[in-house]
Design an enzyme around this catalytic site. Structure first.
Site, mmCIF file in Angstrom:
data_model
loop_
_atom_site.group_PDB
_atom_site.id
_atom_site.type_symbol
_atom_site.label_atom_id
_atom_site.label_comp_id
_atom_site.label_asym_id
_atom_site.label_seq_id
_atom_site.Cartn_x
_atom_site.Cartn_y
_atom_site.Cartn_z
ATOM 1 C CB CYS B 55 -0.962 -0.007 1.181
ATOM 2 S SG CYS B 55 -0.133 -0.254 2.740
ATOM 3 C CG HIS B 101 15.774 1.735 -2.256
ATOM 4 N ND1 HIS B 101 15.342 2.911 -1.709
ATOM 5 C CD2 HIS B 101 14.646 1.052 -2.611
ATOM 6 C CE1 HIS B 101 14.021 2.962 -1.743
ATOM 7 N NE2 HIS B 101 13.569 1.846 -2.283
#
Lengths: 278, 457
Positions: B55, B101
């Site tokens: 989400c 990352h």
């Protein structure tokens, strides 16, 4: 023959003394029945023994210390059962039954007392006496420690986990839940009590063999030890009957620890029961 | 085979770079994920790939054979969004930055709530889907395993996830600090709002027992009671029943205090001083703060819970600094391992060369040895093989160390001494490793995969 009935009574009082604790503190019906039956039979045999003892002596006046002790024990037990019957004061048994047992224990050993078969056996009983009392002390220390941690954790939660200026509550994040600390404190107390009781009884058995006899029980440390045992009983009783828990229970445990430390300190004033004494 | 070395590319949008409306447009649900991954893998130049879609983020991770390949084009095409609309919200990382990352994402350092535990599971799911779709193999598989390992290390070696940061979970944590286990504890919901429902759900998940619900609107109370398999208590019986509850969650709209100290005294008497925990999430408050002064009663209102959550968040931020350092360390280790993999062909060539010499020498003296029994021949074989292996071992270790350190000059010297060469791509890898970007030259070909695994071992 009266000695046999007295010994039977002593055994039954001992059983009733054990049964009265779960009966009163945990409201256990089964233990209550055991307590009533054992205590009732003990009182009966105690009565038979007392009558026979005085009849054999051809007098109704107790003269010897052991006779007085036995009759005093009978009076204590009799009054307890009367109070239980009239007022349902079962909790009095916590004090009355063990006290009666202690009172008739020495007389039940007979006029000559109990003589250990060897020095080795005597030493073993001495070790058991010391070990039981030390375990009782350790249990008490654990209880007090858990109580202190309880107070810290309670204070943290009451202050909404906000630390005071310049301090950090985060340091105490490892503290167990309040309920756990409460349980540890209470369980330690309950574990320590039978240890202390056994330690004192063994101590009484040991001392009856010495030439000191009853004068031993006039020593300040010995008197304080028995008083602390009564305080211990009261502590357990109050905790259970008044539903005392949390902060007040923690303070009470701390106070009792002070009492025990005081008993320990009485070692300085004791003449017959001193560490390092021969 | 392409002339260029494979490059790791990570492209995506997340809660920091894109608004929810845009994230909604690029979100891929789990059912559509395998198809989307296959579509990405079908892009020219993409060797391996996976997609992480939650989400809060949609990220494409791909190993591509050219710097010209841009996975962002997949996003534009797949979702029909103009590059001018989506482009400004995209971020793109390559090689070392992409690895870092990914490690940060898996370790929950890039999450909206730093330290939340769900993201690691979501990345693992994405990896499982990609593997099932056949779009990941050696390179990304190794990278993802390292990412999971880094995340696990961050979680176990820092306290980044140890404190709750949502109001509902803070309430549960506090309840556990008071009662320990919540099994069999009775929870009383006074007022049936959304927040109390959420808190009750958390408590039930932790094993709370009976749920009692009291609300002025009986229908809502019945709904909540049904939801938690609980019991409705008429509002008139509020004070009779509250004393039976261990945890009371209040969220009524009453303009005055519902629970006051005199009620607290009555509850404690009834409960024989067993503690009670009041979670007051009503505004205005339902519980008089003076109740907190009673021994055995703990009262937390919304502000208290929020303050605890905020302090936990601060603690997480402090822990995040340690976690960042740990991630950097893991990224370095990953690259060291990768460089070792790159010298696998040179080591294999060295072993092959030594074996050829050994066999040649055996063959040469075979006639002079005369007739040997099978046992004698086996002994000679074992002896010569053992000698060769022992002789090679320090040299192979030296090559691996030079590769780990990114020391291309030493690597060249060692290879030259043995007259062995890395492939053109490997040499480039070693050269770029020395320049700080070794993974730019990562080579993934079927024939050397085994060698790489061997070298990794």
């Amino acid at each position: 023959m009266y000695l046999l009935w007295l010994r039977v009574a002593a055994i039954l009082y001992a059983a009733a003394s054990v049964a009265v604790f779960p009966a009163v503190l945990y409201n256990q019906l089964r233990w209550r029945k055991i307590c009533v039956h054992a205590g009732g039979m003990a009182l009966f045999f105690h009565f038979v023994s007392a009558v026979e003892m005085l009849a054999l002596a051809h007098r109704w006046m107790p003269i010897h210390v052991r006779e007085v002790e036995s009759l005093l024990g009978f009076a204590v037990a009799g009054l307890f059962f009367l109070a239980w019957w009239l007022y349902d004061a079962e909790f009095l048994g916590l004090l009355a039954l063990p006290a009666t047992f202690l009172l008739i224990f020495i007389p039940s050993l007979g006029p000559g007392g109990y003589v250990f078969p060897s020095q080795g056996v005597r030493t073993s009983w001495l070790i058991a006496h010391i070990a039981a009392l030390l375990v009782a002390y350790v249990a008490l220390v654990f209880s007090v420690l858990a109580s202190i941690l309880y107070l810290v954790q309670e204070r943290r939660l009451k202050s909404k986990l906000k630390p005071k200026q310049g301090s950090s509550w985060g340091f105490f994040d490892w503290l167990p839940p309040l309920d756990t600390l409460e349980r540890i404190a209470h369980a330690s107390l309950e574990f320590g009590f039978p240890c202390m009781t056994v330690g004192l009884i063994i101590g009484a058995v040991l001392v009856q063999e010495t030439p000191l006899g009853a004068s031993y029980f006039l020593d300040p440390k010995v008197i304080a030890s028995f008083i602390s045992w009564f305080v211990y009983v009261l502590l357990l009783l109050v905790r259970r009957s008044a539903g005392l828990r949390g902060r007040k229970a923690a303070y009470l445990s701390g106070a009792f620890m002070v009492v025990m430390v005081a008993v320990w300190a009485l070692n300085l004033f004791s003449r017959v029961h001193k560490f390092g004494a021969p | 085979m392409s002339k260029h070395a494979p490059t790791l590319v990570l492209v995506g949008v997340n809660h920091k770079t894109a608004p929810l409306e845009l994230r909604e447009r690029v979100a891929i649900n789990r059912d559509e994920l395998p198809e989307a991954i296959r579509a990405l893998a079908a892009m020219p130049g993409v060797l391996e790939c996976l997609i992480v879609s939650t989400c809060n983020r949609v990220e494409l991770l791909a190993s591509v054979d050219s710097h010209d390949v841009d996975p962002a084009e997949f996003l534009f095409r797949q979702f029909g969004i103009e590059p001018s609309v989506l482009g400004p919200h995209l971020y793109q990382h390559r090689d070392r930055d992409a690895v870092r990352h990914l490690f940060r994402v898996a370790s929950s350092l890039d999450s909206m709530v730093v330290g939340e535990p769900q993201i690691l599971g979501q990345v693992k799911d994405a990896f499982a889907v990609a593997r099932a779709a056949g779009t990941v193999s050696g390179h990304l598989e190794h990278l993802l395993q390292c990412a999971f390992s880094a995340a696990k290390k961050v979680r176990s070696e820092t306290h980044i996830g140890s404190n709750s940061v949502s109001i509902a979970s803070v309430a549960v944590d506090l309840a556990r600090k008071i009662f320990g286990s919540l099994h069999g504890r009775t929870v009383f919901l006074v007022g049936a709002g959304k927040m109390s429902e959420l808190a009750a759900r958390h408590l039930v998940e932790q094993g709370a027992g009976a749920i009692l619900v009291s609300n002025r609107t009986i229908e809502r109370a019945e709904y909540m009671a049904e939801e938690f398999d609980g019991r409705v208590i008429p509002f008139q019986q509020l004070y009779d029943v509250a004393g039976d509850a261990d945890i009371v969650i209040t969220s009524t709209g009453a303009p005055h205090f519902i629970f006051r100290p005199e009620h607290g005294h009555a509850f404690l008497h009834k409960r024989r001083n067993r503690p009670m925990f009041f979670i007051d999430i009503a505004v205005p408050r339902d519980v008089d703060p003076a109740m907190n002064n009673l021994e055995g009663i703990f009262v937390y209102d919304v502000d208290d819970l929020q303050q605890v959550a905020a302090s936990h968040m601060q603690e997480r931020s402090r822990q995040a600094l340690d976690a960042e350092a740990l991630v950097d360390l893991e990224v370095d280790r990953f690259h060291q391992r990768q460089r070792t993999v790159n010298v696998a062909p040179a080591i294999v060539a060295m072993q092959k060369q030594a074996e050829e010499i050994r066999l040649g020498e055996l063959h040469r003296i075979h006639a002079r040895l005369g007739t040997l029994t099978a046992e004698q021949l086996a002994a000679v074989e074992a002896l010569t093989r053992g000698m060769v292996n022992k002789f090679l071992h320090p040299h192979m270790q030296a090559i691996k160390k030079a590769a780990r350190d990114g020391d291309s000059a030493r690597l060249d010297a060692l290879c030259e001494a043995w007259s062995v060469h890395m492939s053109a791509e490997k040499e480039q890898a070693a050269a770029t490793a020395n320049a700080g970007e070794p993974e730019a030259a990562e080579q993934r070909t079927p024939h050397n995969h085994e060698n790489q695994l061997e070298a990794r071992r």
